[in-house]
Design an enzyme around this catalytic site. Structure first.
Site, PDB file in Angstrom:
ATOM      1  N   ARG A 127      31.318  42.355  41.411  1.00  0.00           N
ATOM      2  CA  ARG A 127      32.244  41.882  42.436  1.00  0.00           C
ATOM      3  C   ARG A 127      31.736  42.322  43.812  1.00  0.00           C
ATOM      4  O   ARG A 127      31.136  43.398  43.934  1.00  0.00           O
ATOM      5  CB  ARG A 127      33.592  42.537  42.140  1.00  0.00           C
ATOM      6  N   THR A 403      35.973  29.045  42.280  1.00  0.00           N
ATOM      7  CA  THR A 403      35.380  29.930  41.321  1.00  0.00           C
ATOM      8  C   THR A 403      34.826  29.057  40.223  1.00  0.00           C
ATOM      9  O   THR A 403      35.201  27.894  40.116  1.00  0.00           O
ATOM     10  CB  THR A 403      36.515  30.824  40.773  1.00  0.00           C
ATOM     11  N   ASN A 423      35.148  32.690  46.229  1.00  0.00           N
ATOM     12  CA  ASN A 423      36.585  32.740  46.537  1.00  0.00           C
ATOM     13  C   ASN A 423      37.076  31.347  46.921  1.00  0.00           C
ATOM     14  O   ASN A 423      37.392  30.558  46.052  1.00  0.00           O
ATOM     15  CB  ASN A 423      36.917  33.783  47.603  1.00  0.00           C
ATOM     16  N   SER A 475      41.524  37.987  40.073  1.00  0.00           N
ATOM     17  CA  SER A 475      42.280  37.436  38.943  1.00  0.00           C
ATOM     18  C   SER A 475      41.347  36.872  37.877  1.00  0.00           C
ATOM     19  O   SER A 475      41.824  36.334  36.869  1.00  0.00           O
ATOM     20  CB  SER A 475      43.200  36.309  39.426  1.00  0.00           C
ATOM     21  N   GLY A 495      40.638  29.224  39.535  1.00  0.00           N
ATOM     22  CA  GLY A 495      42.030  28.890  39.843  1.00  0.00           C
ATOM     23  C   GLY A 495      42.811  29.995  40.523  1.00  0.00           C
ATOM     24  O   GLY A 495      44.040  29.961  40.532  1.00  0.00           O
ATOM     25  N   GLY A 496      42.120  30.996  41.081  1.00  0.00           N
ATOM     26  CA  GLY A 496      42.832  32.065  41.788  1.00  0.00           C
ATOM     27  C   GLY A 496      43.870  32.707  40.889  1.00  0.00           C
ATOM     28  O   GLY A 496      43.601  33.016  39.723  1.00  0.00           O
TER      29      GLY A 496
END
Ligand code: DON
Length: 594
Positions: A127, A403, A423, A475, A495-496
C-alpha cells in the site's frame, strides 16, 4: 442460470441523463422503454459486448483479470512454465498499460497467497505511504475547517508514495521462477506498440476528458491524439521506457535513479511532498494473513491496513447464526439482515481501523465469534436499528472509483488474489513528465479530519489520521477460501467502500446459496456503510420488497454497478473462472497446456 429481471430503471435513466455521452443516453432511453432489462442486457444496450462469453474451465490453471490482454499475458507466462507468482507479476505490469484507469505502477495494493508447496498462506502489503513531510492537518484550513476536497483527490498533494513495483519485486524475490525482465516484456510491448482502445475504454476516456486534460502530460497521452477514441490504438512510449528501466534494474529502476529523480523533482516543483528519500525508503510488508472459519470453509484474507478482510470475517461471524439459504437470496428478510450487519461493521471501521504499524487495531476482538454474537443480540429481522444508535464498538467489551482485482491459479495449485489501485479512476490525474506514470491519489483514503468523509463517504477517526510514513486505510479485500485444505474459490473486487460488501455477498452466494460462478457474478448486490444512511442496490429491487424496506424505515437508492468480482473456483480437479461483465473487458481464461 437465473439472471434477475430488472423492473423500471427510472433512477438509472436519470443518472445516465447527467452523462455527457449522448449515445449512452439514447441507448439507455431505448432500454428504458423495454422496461425490463438484466445487468448484462443493460451493458449490451450501451453497445458493449462483454469479453466473457461463458464460464471458462481448465485443469491446468486459471486467470481472471479486468482486461483480456492481461489475461492472455498471464496464460502465456504459465504456458512458458512460469508459476502463479510470475503470471501475477506479468499481469500486474500489463494492466498498468492496458487498464490505465486502475492498473498501475504509480499506486499500491495487497496480495493474498496460498502457496501450495508449503501449504501456507501469505499476505503482502504494498500500500502507498504518507510522505515524510505530510501532516495530520495538511488538507485543512488554518482555522481547522475543510473546504477543498480537490486537494486530497486531484494533483500532486494527493499522491501517496507508490508501492506496486516494490511489492511485485518482493514477491518475485521470494516466489518467482522466471527471470524478472521476461515478466515485463509484454507490458513493454503494449506500451510501445499500443493496443486497441475498446469501446468501454473509449467511453471512459471520453467521460474523463475534463479531468484528464488538467495536466498537460496526462492530456498529451490520454486525450490529444484520440478525437473519439474508438478503434484507435493507445501508445504510451514514455511508459514503455520506464518499464524497460524497471525490467533491467528491478525495484531500483523505479525508486532510485532517473525515474525517482523525475518523480520527486516534478512533485516538488508543484508543491507536493514526496521526496527522493520517501521513494528510496519505501518498503512493502509481509503481514500475518487474517484467517477464520465460515461454516466448513477457511477464509484467508488481508488484514489491516485493509479493513476489508477484517469486516468480511466480522460479518460472516454474525451471519453464521442464520440459515441464510432458508431466508432466501435477496428476499426482504435477507436484505434487511445483511443491511443491519453491514451497518454495525462499517460503524466499527470508522473508529477502529487504520495502519496497524501506527494504531493498535483490535483485530482479535472485532473478528471474534463472541463479539459477533454480542452484535447479533441487537439484530432482529423485521426491524432496523437507526444509524445514530449504532456507536462504533458499542458491543465490544473492554475496549471505504478505481481499483482492479485479479486472481491467478497455476497447475501446481498456487493461488494469488491481488487487488491494487490508483484510488480514483486515473488516480490523481497526474502523469509524471517523461515517464508515462499515472500517480495515485491514495492520500484521500486517510481521514482528513474526524467527521470529514473521504470520496467514498467513509468516515474515519484517529486510527486513520495522517502521520508521516503511515499507510491509509483501505477497503480492498483480496480473499481466498479453502475447503479441506484445497482451494474452494478466490475472489476480490474494485469499488471503494463497496468492495467489502461485494466480497461478502460473493462468499454467501457460493457457500450458502450454492450458486455457480455465472450466477454469483450476475447476482445483484446491495450495500450499506452505516453513514450515509442509505441502502443501495444495483439497478432495481423487486417493487414489493422495496416498498416493505421503506415501510421499515430504510432509505433506498438505485446505483449503477460499482463493483467487479474476479472469481476462480475449483471443483473436482477443474478450475472455473468468470470475469465480471460489469467492467466489460474482463476475462477469465485457462488456455494452459499440460
Ligand atoms: O483502498 C481503497 O479502499 C480504495 N482506494 C479503493 C478505491 C476503489 O476501489 C475505487 N474503485 N472502484
Amino acid at each position: 442460470m437465473a439472471r434477475q429481471i430488472i423492473n423500471g430503471p427510472k433512477i438509472l435513466l436519470m443518472k445516465v441523463l447527467n452523462n455527457k455521452n449522448i449515445s449512452l443516453v439514447v441507448a439507455v432511453i431505448a432500454s428504458t422503454y423495454l422496461y425490463a432489462i438484466e445487468p448484462i442486457a443493460y451493458l449490451n444496450s450501451l453497445g458493449y459486448e462483454p469479453a466473457q462469453k461463458e464460464i471458462a474451465s481448465s485443469k491446468n490453471g486459471m486467470i481472471t483479470t479486468q482486461h483480456f490482454l492481461a489475461t492472455q499475458v498471464g496464460e502465456k507466462i504459465l504456458n512458458r512454465g512460469g508459476n502463479a507468482y510470475d503470471a501475477s507479476i506479468a499481469v500486474a505490469f500489463t494492466l498498468a498499460v492496458v487498464l490505465p484507469r486502475a492498473g498501475n505502477i504509480g499506486g499500491g495494493g495487497f496480495m493474498v497467497v496460498y502457496d501450495k508447496e508449503t501449504e501456507q498462506p501469505y499476505t503482502i502489503d504494498f500500500r502507498e505511504k504518507a510522505p515524510e513531510l505530510s501532516t495530520k492537518d495538511m488538507y485543512l484550513n488554518k482555522d481547522g475547517s475543510f473546504n477543498d476536497k480537490n486537494l486530497s483527490t486531484v494533483g500532486y498533494l494527493a499522491i501517496g508514495v507508490p508501492g506496486t513495483v516494490a511489492g511485485l519485486w518482493e514477491v518475485h524475490q521470494k516466489f518467482g521462477s522466471l527471470p524478472w525482465d521476461e515478466l515485463i516484456e509484454d507490458a513493454i510491448y503494449y506500451a510501445e506498440n499500443g493496443f486497441e482502445i475498446t469501446p468501454f475504454l473509449a467511453d471512459i476516456l471520453l467521460r474523463y476528458s475534463e479531468s484528464l486534460s488538467l495536466f498537460s502530460e496526462t492530456k498529451e497521452i490520454f486525450q490529444l491524439h484520440y478525437p473519439n477514441f474508438k478503434n484507435k490504438t493507445l501508445v504510451q512510449k514514455d511508459l514503455a521506457n520506464t518499464l524497460k528501466i524497471i525490467a533491467s534494474k528491478g525495484r531500483k529502476g523505479f525508486y532510485e535513479g532517473e525515474i525517482a529523480e523525475k518523480i520527486s523533482s516534478e512533485i516538488k516543483k508543484n508543491n507536493g511532498l514526496i521526496s527522493k528519500s520517501d521513494l528510496k525508503n519505501y518498503s512493502p510488508v509481509w503481514r500475518e494473513p487474517l484467517i477464520s472459519n465460515y461454516r466448513d470453509t477457511e477464509i484467508i484474507t488481508m488484514g489491516p491496513p485493509s479493513s476489508g478482510g477484517l469486516h468480511v470475517i466480522q460479518m460472516l461471524n454474525i451471519l453464521e447464526n442464520y440459515d441464510i439459504k432458508k431466508i432466501g437470496h435477496n428476499s426482504l428478510e435477507y436484505i434487511n439482515l445483511l443491511t443491519e450487519v453491514m451497518k454495525f461493521a462499517y460503524a466499527d471501521r470508522s473508529k477502529y481501523l487504520g495502519d496497524p504499524d501506527f494504531y493498535d487495531v483490535p483485530i482479535k476482538k472485532i473478528t471474534s465469534k463472541k463479539y459477533a454474537n454480542d452484535i447479533n443480540k441487537n439484530i432482529q429481522i423485521g426491524k432496523l436499528t437507526p444509524v445514530n444508535e449504532i456507536n462504533p464498538g458499542k458491543y465490544m467489551d473492554g475496549e471505504s472509483h478505481e481499483t482492479t482485482h485479479f486472481s491467478v491459479v497455476d497447475k501446481t495449485g498456487n493461488v494469488i488474489s491481488m487487488t491494487y489501485t490508483l484510488n480514483s479512476t486515473f488516480g490523481s490525474k497526474v502523469v509524471i513528465e517523461g515517464t508515462g506514470i499515472l500517480m495515485n491519489n491514495e492520500m484521500d483514503d486517510f481521514s482528513a479530519a474526524p467527521g470529514i468523509p473521504n470520496q467514498f463517504n467513509l468516515l474515519g477517526a484517529e486510527a486513520n489520521e495522517i502521520i508521516p510514513f503511515k499507510r491509509p486505510l483501505s477497503s480492498m479485500t483480496p480473499t481466498i477460501v479453502l475447503k479441506d485444505k484445497e482451494l474452494f474459490f478466490t475472489t476480490g473486487s474494485p469499488g471503494g467502500a463497496r468492495i467489502i460488501s461485494a466480497v461478502l455477498q460473493s462468499i454467501l452466494n457460493i457457500i450458502d446459496f450454492d450458486m455457480d460462478l455465472e450466477d454469483t457474478t450476475a447476482a445483484k448486490r446491495i450495500h450499506h456503510q452505516w453513514y450515509p444512511d442509505i441502502l443501495e442496490y444495483e439497478f432495481t429491487l423487486d417493487s414489493s420488497i422495496e416498498k416493505n424496506l421503506k415501510k421499515m424505515g430504510y432509505k433506498t437508492e438505485s446505483k449503477l454497478p460499482l463493483t467487479c468480482l474476479q472469481t476462480i473456483m475449483f471443483k473436482d480437479g477443474i478450475y472455473y473462472g468468470y470475469g465480471d461483465f460489469r467492467r466489460v473487458d474482463a476475462l477469465a481464461s485457462g488456455n494452459i497446456s499440460d
